[in-house]
Design an enzyme around this catalytic site. Structure first.
Site, PDB file in Angstrom:
ATOM      1  N   GLU A  63       0.838  -1.204   0.000  1.00  0.00           N
ATOM      2  CA  GLU A  63       0.000   0.000   0.000  1.00  0.00           C
ATOM      3  C   GLU A  63       0.874   1.256   0.000  1.00  0.00           C
ATOM      4  O   GLU A  63       2.051   1.221   0.372  1.00  0.00           O
ATOM      5  CB  GLU A  63      -0.896   0.013   1.248  1.00  0.00           C
ATOM      6  CG  GLU A  63      -1.824  -1.187   1.374  1.00  0.00           C
ATOM      7  CD  GLU A  63      -3.000  -1.136   0.409  1.00  0.00           C
ATOM      8  OE1 GLU A  63      -3.241  -0.052  -0.171  1.00  0.00           O
ATOM      9  OE2 GLU A  63      -3.652  -2.174   0.226  1.00  0.00           O
ATOM     10  N   LYS A  86      -4.557 -11.150  12.373  1.00  0.00           N
ATOM     11  CA  LYS A  86      -4.816 -12.506  11.887  1.00  0.00           C
ATOM     12  C   LYS A  86      -4.453 -13.567  12.923  1.00  0.00           C
ATOM     13  O   LYS A  86      -5.194 -14.540  13.110  1.00  0.00           O
ATOM     14  CB  LYS A  86      -4.054 -12.737  10.578  1.00  0.00           C
ATOM     15  CG  LYS A  86      -4.602 -11.888   9.428  1.00  0.00           C
ATOM     16  CD  LYS A  86      -3.692 -11.917   8.213  1.00  0.00           C
ATOM     17  CE  LYS A  86      -4.263 -11.069   7.086  1.00  0.00           C
ATOM     18  NZ  LYS A  86      -3.342 -10.952   5.935  1.00  0.00           N
TER      19      LYS A  86
END
EC number: 1.1.1.3
Length: 438
Positions: free
Chosen positions: A193, A208
């Site tokens: 990003e 996660k």
């Protein structure tokens, strides 16, 4: 909805970005796929702007900017949240649950931070929250932990769960490049990003592993207690030294039972950090943007899940599988929630502080080229109970000698105390690298 006559399923999809577009494409492409796709209607799709060009064709009136209208629409059975971010995703999920709608989401950030609130509401409302796409992209790991591996006593879940950082570290390893150069190139190629903070500082992997730890060990995880350390400090020098010592450096997300006893009373270590992984370890060969999750338990032993950790098709596969799972349950007219699909735990797991971790360490020192420096290091480490596996003077950086130390297993708190004392020694110029060793 539970117990009602089955009339097909109407979806409300929130978000038509990469994953939303991939999901719509997959649900529309029914030929040669699971017959349950015939029972699904994409009823509404919520977007922020109607003017943006789309890669999918939908009937007029399906796309709307009224997101609240979707979660409140009595015609909609399943809300598929693919917006990402914390808000308004959390609020919309909770409103949909309050209206008796099942949820499918790929939102690891919202689940890891607000999971307790979301799952409590879902259990009270008698609806499911499905989240296969929240971890590992297209890799099926959530349902296996809930179902296929559910009778095992899990001892550890260790994963490479962020494709951006794995891509960067792989290129640093194969090309001998610097972190900053590879990151800039990864941003140009779309693998990173424009603001890479969540990836390179370990936050994404932290979300996660919180989810995986919750499923693997049967307790809720306080996301704020998950230790996160990123890869910014990994240098090509350390990658080269690691290779000479028989290791590769990977950003690992680890959840580990650190106390013997019953699963319901486990003390867990849940953490993310760059790690020296032995070249013979199953995770050492996972390269590029791929993800892999290694689950260890009794009686199964070791099971590894490997595949693409992101991308339109991979993530859409996981989202669509969750939708089909829900359709199958609704079609069989269950009057009660299926316990292998629903969230079953209520208590919070006790998380061990990072200072209590017992592991090996790799440390690189830059020192003045004085006689006896290695002896001083050994003496100080010994005073704090740190046993050394190897000490090597590897060369020089200008006028400074470079010394690489690998320890035996040591409690992190003791190791850090020794390092603080060593850092104050006149002969020590700096300690540029400290990594844990698997």
């Amino acid at each position: 909805m539970l117990g009602a006559t089955f009339m097909g399923v109407k979806l409300g999809i929130l978000g038509l970005g990469t994953v939303g577009t991939g999901t719509v494409k997959l649900l529309q492409d029914k030929n040669g796929r699971h017959p349950l796709l015939q029972d699904i209607e994409i009823y509404r799709v919520g977007v922020r702007s109607l003017d943006k060009p789309r890669d999918v064709q939908l009937p007029e009136g399906v796309i709307t900017t009224d997101l609240e209208g979707i979660v409140n629409d009595p015609e909609i059975d399943i809300v598929v949240e693919l917006m990402g971010g914390l808000e308004p995703a959390r609020t919309l999920i909770l409103k949909a649950i309050a209206n008796g709608k099942h949820i499918v989401t790929a939102n690891k950030a919202a689940i890891s931070r607000f999971g307790a609130e979301i799952f409590t509401a879902a259990n009270q409302a008698g609806v499911y929250v499905m989240l296969e796409a929240s971890v590992g992209g297209g890799i099926p790991v959530i349902q296996p932990l809930k179902q296929s591996l559910s009778v095992n006593q899990i001892s550890a879940v260790t994963g490479i769960v962020n494709g951006t950082t794995n891509y960067i570290l792989t290129r640093m390893q194969t090309e001998g490049s610097d972190f900053a150069d590879v990151l800039a190139d990864a941003q140009k190629l779309g693998y990173a990003e424009a603001d890479p903070t969540a990836d390179v500082d370990g936050w994404d992997a932290g979300d996660k592993i919180a989810i995986l730890a919750s499923l693997g060990f049967g307790g809720r995880i306080n996301r704020e207690q998950v230790y996160c350390e990123g890869i910014r400090q990994v240098s090509k020098t350390d990658i080269a030294y690691a290779s000479k010592l028989g290791f590769v450096i990977k950003l690992l997300a680890i959840a580990q039972n650190v106390k013997n006893g019953h699963r319901d009373n486990s003390l867990l270590s849940v953490r993310v950090h760059p790690t020296l992984v032995p070249q013979t370890h199953p995770l050492a060969s996972i390269n590029g943007v791929y993800n892999a999750i290694l689950v260890e338990g009794e009686p199964i032993g070791q099971v590894m899940f490997f595949g693409p950790g992101a991308g339109e098709g991979a993530t859409a596969s996981a989202v669509s599988a969750d939708i089909l799972n829900l359709v199958a349950n609704l079609k069989t007219n269950h009057a009660h929630l299926n316990p292998t699909l629903a969230c079953r735990h209520q208590h919070y797991s006790e998380i061990a502080p990072i200072s209590e971790l017992v592991t090996r360490f790799y440390t690189r020192f830059l020192t003045e080229d004085h006689p006896g420096v290695i002896g001083q290091l050994g003496t100080c480490f010994g005073k704090h109970g740190v046993s050394l596996e190897s000490v090597v003077q590897t060369g020089f950086h200008g006028q400074l000698a470079e010394i690489v130390v690998v320890t035996h297993d040591v409690r992190e708190g003791d190791f850090r105390q020794a390092l603080a004392e060593i850092a104050a020694m006149p002969a020590i110029n700096s300690i540029p690298s400290i990594f844990r060793v698997l």
